[in-house]
Design an enzyme around this catalytic site. Structure first.
Site, short mmCIF file in Angstrom:
data_model
loop_
_atom_site.label_atom_id
_atom_site.label_comp_id
_atom_site.label_asym_id
_atom_site.label_seq_id
_atom_site.Cartn_x
_atom_site.Cartn_y
_atom_site.Cartn_z
N PRO A 163 -0.21 -2.62 -16.54
CG PRO A 163 -2.40 -3.26 -16.06
CD PRO A 163 -0.99 -3.78 -16.10
CB THR B 145 -2.82 -6.16 -1.61
OG1 THR B 145 -1.64 -6.96 -1.76
CG2 THR B 145 -3.53 -6.03 -2.94
CG ASP C 288 2.83 -4.96 -5.35
OD1 ASP C 288 3.68 -5.42 -6.13
OD2 ASP C 288 3.06 -4.74 -4.14
CE1 TYR D 277 3.91 -6.39 1.58
CE2 TYR D 277 2.33 -6.28 -0.20
CZ TYR D 277 3.54 -5.92 0.34
OH TYR D 277 4.37 -5.08 -0.36
CE LYS E 46 6.13 -6.59 -3.76
NZ LYS E 46 4.91 -6.40 -2.98
CG HIS F 248 9.09 -8.62 -0.34
ND1 HIS F 248 7.87 -8.97 0.17
CD2 HIS F 248 9.17 -7.28 -0.16
CE1 HIS F 248 7.24 -7.89 0.61
NE2 HIS F 248 8.02 -6.85 0.43
CE LYS G 73 -2.50 1.15 2.51
NZ LYS G 73 -1.85 1.04 3.83
N1 LIG Z 1 8.47 -3.78 -1.91
C1 LIG Z 1 8.26 -3.30 -0.71
O1 LIG Z 1 9.01 -3.56 0.24
C2 LIG Z 1 7.11 -2.41 -0.48
C3 LIG Z 1 7.12 -1.55 0.61
C4 LIG Z 1 6.01 -0.74 0.80
C5 LIG Z 1 4.96 -0.76 -0.13
N2 LIG Z 1 4.99 -1.63 -1.17
C6 LIG Z 1 3.85 -1.73 -2.11
O2 LIG Z 1 3.44 -0.45 -2.50
C7 LIG Z 1 2.05 -0.27 -2.15
C8 LIG Z 1 1.80 1.17 -1.80
O3 LIG Z 1 2.61 1.52 -0.68
P1 LIG Z 1 1.99 2.12 0.65
O4 LIG Z 1 0.70 1.52 0.83
O5 LIG Z 1 2.88 1.94 1.77
O6 LIG Z 1 2.06 3.65 0.34
P2 LIG Z 1 1.21 4.77 -0.39
O7 LIG Z 1 0.25 4.26 -1.40
O8 LIG Z 1 2.25 5.72 -0.77
O9 LIG Z 1 0.38 5.36 0.83
C9 LIG Z 1 -0.68 4.69 1.39
C10 LIG Z 1 -1.24 5.58 2.50
O10 LIG Z 1 -1.75 6.78 1.94
C11 LIG Z 1 -3.13 6.92 2.27
N3 LIG Z 1 -3.84 7.34 1.05
C12 LIG Z 1 -4.15 6.59 -0.03
N4 LIG Z 1 -4.78 7.32 -0.95
C13 LIG Z 1 -4.87 8.57 -0.46
C14 LIG Z 1 -5.42 9.77 -0.95
N5 LIG Z 1 -6.01 9.83 -2.14
N6 LIG Z 1 -5.33 10.88 -0.18
C15 LIG Z 1 -4.73 10.83 1.03
N7 LIG Z 1 -4.19 9.73 1.56
C16 LIG Z 1 -4.26 8.59 0.81
C17 LIG Z 1 -3.60 5.55 2.73
O11 LIG Z 1 -4.54 5.69 3.77
P3 LIG Z 1 -6.03 5.02 3.65
O12 LIG Z 1 -5.83 3.54 3.49
O13 LIG Z 1 -6.65 5.39 4.96
O14 LIG Z 1 -6.68 5.66 2.47
C18 LIG Z 1 -2.31 4.94 3.28
O15 LIG Z 1 -2.14 5.33 4.63
C19 LIG Z 1 1.83 -1.28 -1.00
O16 LIG Z 1 0.49 -1.60 -0.78
C20 LIG Z 1 2.66 -2.44 -1.49
O17 LIG Z 1 1.94 -3.16 -2.45
C21 LIG Z 1 6.06 -2.42 -1.37
#
Ligand SMILES: NC(=O)c1ccc[n+]([C@@H]2O[C@H](COP(=O)([O-])OP(=O)(O)OC[C@H]3O[C@@H](n4cnc5c(N)ncnc54)[C@H](OP(=O)(O)O)[C@@H]3O)[C@@H](O)[C@H]2O)c1
Length: 312
Positions: free
Chosen positions: A22, A28, A52, A57, A86, A119, A263
């Site tokens: 999807p 997460t 994810d 984590y 991961k 990862h 997220k």
């Molecule tokens: N492979 C890697 O090394 C790696 C690195 C980073 C991330 N990831 C993966 O990617 C996912 C997403 O990355 P991320 O969580 O860092 O970044 P993101 O989704 O780009 O941003 C999340 C942030 O944005 C806020 N947010 C979420 N929805 C919103 C909305 N509709 N309006 C305004 N703000 C909003 C959230 O705050 P609130 O929680 O307060 O809503 C949180 O602070 C992670 O959970 C993880 O699974 C992977």
């Protein structure tokens, strides 16, 4: 090729006939246990069917608990969700891969995983300490294992039916090429930071040509301000089409042919982030013309994660 014009339920096929992902995934990376459980449950209720996760984590148990309860409560079948986790940097030695995979799978309470990613391409000193450092605070890398050694162990997980697909995260095109060329089972997915300030166009084009799903992490720029959520072009488009900046960013990601993760800890934002629809062509083109360039997470250069609290 993305299936369905309804972006909320669109899926993208994985190579090797490994099923469909999807396009809208829920990340997460949530440091708090109680918040992980409620956020995972809320995301499932909002409609997300792709989750994810990561050993790093340190909340796979909570995600597993929430998914098990959420599937039962919503009458949702395991096959209707797509779950990724991961392999962390300290488990790159081939003999550590299967035990790490099994430990994650058990914590997630799943009989199989849809996708297992390395990862980061950086091997750290093997052991239980996820962030091994020397006396000077420098990361201790493991020079005794190559990424290809680790990849071979990932391939055997697929051979033995333990997970349906494998891939890499936090990888550059230069890092991906040698694995792609030597792999017996080619990467099905790569997960990298991507948003209008870091479009990774060359990597995306390569993935499209080679049938690899490009999964955009941090589509909202990790929520960092100032950042993409406050970009004047994104704000103007959101106001013009009656959507929120987050919905504009997520729609753009899907329309350019990537799957994407977002997220949030709040139920209302989970619903907002799921409820996206296609942008008009002029808005899509306008975002493609944004010139600002910014990487928010340096993990791709060092293997050291951003945004994860140490020592929990
Ligand atoms: N492979 C890697 O090394 C790696 C690195 C980073 C991330 N990831 C993966 O990617 C996912 C997403 O990355 P991320 O969580 O860092 O970044 P993101 O989704 O780009 O941003 C999340 C942030 O944005 C806020 N947010 C979420 N929805 C919103 C909305 N509709 N309006 C305004 N703000 C909003 C959230 O705050 P609130 O929680 O307060 O809503 C949180 O602070 C992670 O959970 C993880 O699974 C992977």
């Amino acid at each position: 090729m993305i299936e369905s014009s309804d972006l909320r339920i669109a899926r993208i096929p994985l190579n090797h006939g490994a099923g469909h992902m999807p396009v809208l995934g829920f990340g997460t990376l949530i440091p708090d246990s109680a918040a992980t459980i409620s956020a995972t449950r809320d995301a499932l209720e909002a409609g997300f069917r792709h989750f994810d996760c990561a050993e790093r984590y340190r909340n796979e148990r909570e995600v597993g608990e929430a998914l098990e309860a959420g599937l039962a409560a919503g009458g949702i079948a395991r096959e209707d969700i797509f779950v990724t986790t991961k392999l962390w940097n300290t488990n790159h030695r081939p003999e550590r891969v299967e035990p790490a995979f099994e430990a994650s799978r058990n914590r997630l309470r799943l009989s199989y995983l849809d996708l297992y990613l390395i990862h980061t391409p950086f091997a750290f000193q093997p052991g239980d300490e996820q962030d091994p450092r020397d006396q000077n605070g420098k990361v201790i890398y493991d020079r005794g294992v190559t990424l290809l050694d680790t990849w071979r162990a990932m391939e055997s997980l697929v051979d033995h039916g333990r997970c349906r697909a494998i891939g890499l995260s936090d990888i550059t095109l230069d890092g991906l090429l040698p694995i792609y060329e030597s792999a017996r089972i080619r990467p099905a997915v790569i997960q990298v930071e991507a948003h209008p300030y870091l479009p990774e166009t060359e990597l995306l084009e390569f993935c499209k040509k080679k049938d690899i799903v490009f999964l955009a992490g941090a589509p909202l720029g990790h929520g960092i301000k100032p950042g993409v959520l406050e970009d004047p072009i994104i704000l103007a488009i959101a106001a013009r089409i009656g959507k929120t900046p987050a919905q504009v960013l997520l729609a753009w990601a899907v329309q350019r042919g990537t799957a994407t993760l977002s997220k949030t800890r709040t139920a209302a934002r989970a619903r907002e982030n799921f409820n996206i629809s296609a942008l008009p062509e002029d808005a899509f083109d306008e975002i493609n013309r944004i010139q600002t360039r910014q990487r928010f997470n340096e993990v791709v250069k060092t293997g050291s994660p951003g945004f994860i609290p140490q020592g929990r």
